[in-house]
Scaffold this active site. Structure first.
Site, PDB file in Angstrom:
ATOM      1  N   GLY A 114       8.267  24.187  36.253  1.00  0.00           N
ATOM      2  CA  GLY A 114       8.521  23.755  34.886  1.00  0.00           C
ATOM      3  C   GLY A 114       8.721  24.908  33.926  1.00  0.00           C
ATOM      4  O   GLY A 114       9.436  24.778  32.926  1.00  0.00           O
ATOM      5  N   GLU A 117      12.302  25.849  34.313  1.00  0.00           N
ATOM      6  CA  GLU A 117      13.108  24.830  33.641  1.00  0.00           C
ATOM      7  C   GLU A 117      13.050  25.006  32.123  1.00  0.00           C
ATOM      8  O   GLU A 117      14.055  24.800  31.426  1.00  0.00           O
ATOM      9  CB  GLU A 117      12.617  23.448  34.056  1.00  0.00           C
ATOM     10  CG  GLU A 117      12.935  23.136  35.510  1.00  0.00           C
ATOM     11  CD  GLU A 117      12.180  21.942  36.056  1.00  0.00           C
ATOM     12  OE1 GLU A 117      12.812  21.066  36.664  1.00  0.00           O
ATOM     13  OE2 GLU A 117      10.945  21.881  35.882  1.00  0.00           O
ATOM     14  N   GLU A 137       9.129  23.386  43.811  1.00  0.00           N
ATOM     15  CA  GLU A 137       8.618  22.017  43.857  1.00  0.00           C
ATOM     16  C   GLU A 137       8.631  21.400  45.258  1.00  0.00           C
ATOM     17  O   GLU A 137       7.740  20.614  45.604  1.00  0.00           O
ATOM     18  CB  GLU A 137       9.415  21.131  42.888  1.00  0.00           C
ATOM     19  CG  GLU A 137       9.113  21.360  41.417  1.00  0.00           C
ATOM     20  CD  GLU A 137       9.927  22.477  40.799  1.00  0.00           C
ATOM     21  OE1 GLU A 137       9.848  22.663  39.572  1.00  0.00           O
ATOM     22  OE2 GLU A 137      10.647  23.177  41.551  1.00  0.00           O
TER      23      GLU A 137
END
Length: 263
Positions: A114, A117, A137
């Site tokens: 994350g 991202e 992930e």
């Protein structure tokens, strides 16, 4: 006076330039629901501030920009709760992209899952020499959930994104730079200075023109070349209705620095 937000530090290191520092160092700045909400609130406040010209985003300490989403908090999620969490993160990433002022990620240390991202949602990335990027992930039995499969492929191409996401490999700052994921690699002590130097260059330009240019790049990526160029023509014409265009061209003709007014 700037408001306060949970797990964030909001400072103004230069006129019209704001620095958001994610402040969960004990958790390596991992993203949970509360932090995602705080980031959304901070960007909303800064975007509504007419004088905001540039936003810098970093993590507290030199160990991590953001080491990923909070896996401990995610472990017991149901599928519906995971969908809600993804929606929350996706909304933040879209919000950052849509922010009228340019947003620069200053990546220090781990930038995983994350966190990667989050950095990808910014307009571009500066990295310290100790930065480490990854979308790991699949090693946790899940896919990226905050746009990683989509933005990474647009950043570095389908093949590179496939290799990186399917293996879960960690990428050094130097390799990320070769892939054009980050645009400059600096020593940890020079990262903020480098970000402020970029912000200063942007901030001296006409704010409305900078905002138009950012919008054109983001919107054009989802259009054909023909439609993107048509949109550019319309925004080019619109810029001639602004006071900044009048001032910028007058200053050029008169050989003096421009005094832009945000209009």
């Amino acid at each position: 006076m700037a408001p306060t937000f949970d797990c964030l530090l909001l400072t103004q290191p230069q006129d019209d330039v704001w620095l958001i520092t994610i402040d969960r160092p004990k958790a390596l700045n991992a993203l949970n629901k509360a932090l995602l909400t705080s980031l959304s609130q901070a960007f909303q406040w800064l975007d509504a501030l007419p004088t905001t010209k540039v936003i810098l985003l970093t993590g507290n300490g030199d160990k991590a920009f953001v080491a990923g989403a909070d896996v401990v908090a995610m472990q017991a999620m149901t599928a519906l709760e995971a969908r809600d969490f993804s929606h929350l993160g996706m909304a933040l990433m879209h919000q950052i992209e849509a922010c009228s002022a340019p947003v620069i990620a200053l990546v220090n240390g781990y930038c995983l899952g994350g966190g990667c991202e989050l950095a990808l949602s910014c307009d571009y990335i500066l990295a310290s020499e100790n930065a480490v990027f990854s979308q790991p992930e699949v090693s946790l039995g899940i896919t990226p959930g905050f746009g990683g499969t989509q933005r990474l492929a647009r950043y570095i191409g389908k093949g590179n994104a496939m290799q990186w996401i399917l293996t879960g490999d960690r990428i050094s700052a130097q390799d990320a730079h070769k892939l054009t994921l980050c645009h400059q690699v600096l020593s940890p002590s020079e990262l903020l200075k480098g970000g402020l130097a970029q912000a200063e260059k942007i901030a001296k330009n006409a704010p409305q023109a900078v905002r138009f240019a950012k919008q054109l790049i983001h919107q054009g990526l989802n259009l054909s070349l023909h439609d993107g160029c048509q949109l550019e023509t319309e925004r080019f014409a619109l810029s001639f209705t602004t006071q900044d265009q009048t001032e910028g061209m007058a200053a050029f003709a008169e050989r003096r620095p421009a005094r832009f007014s945000h209009q």
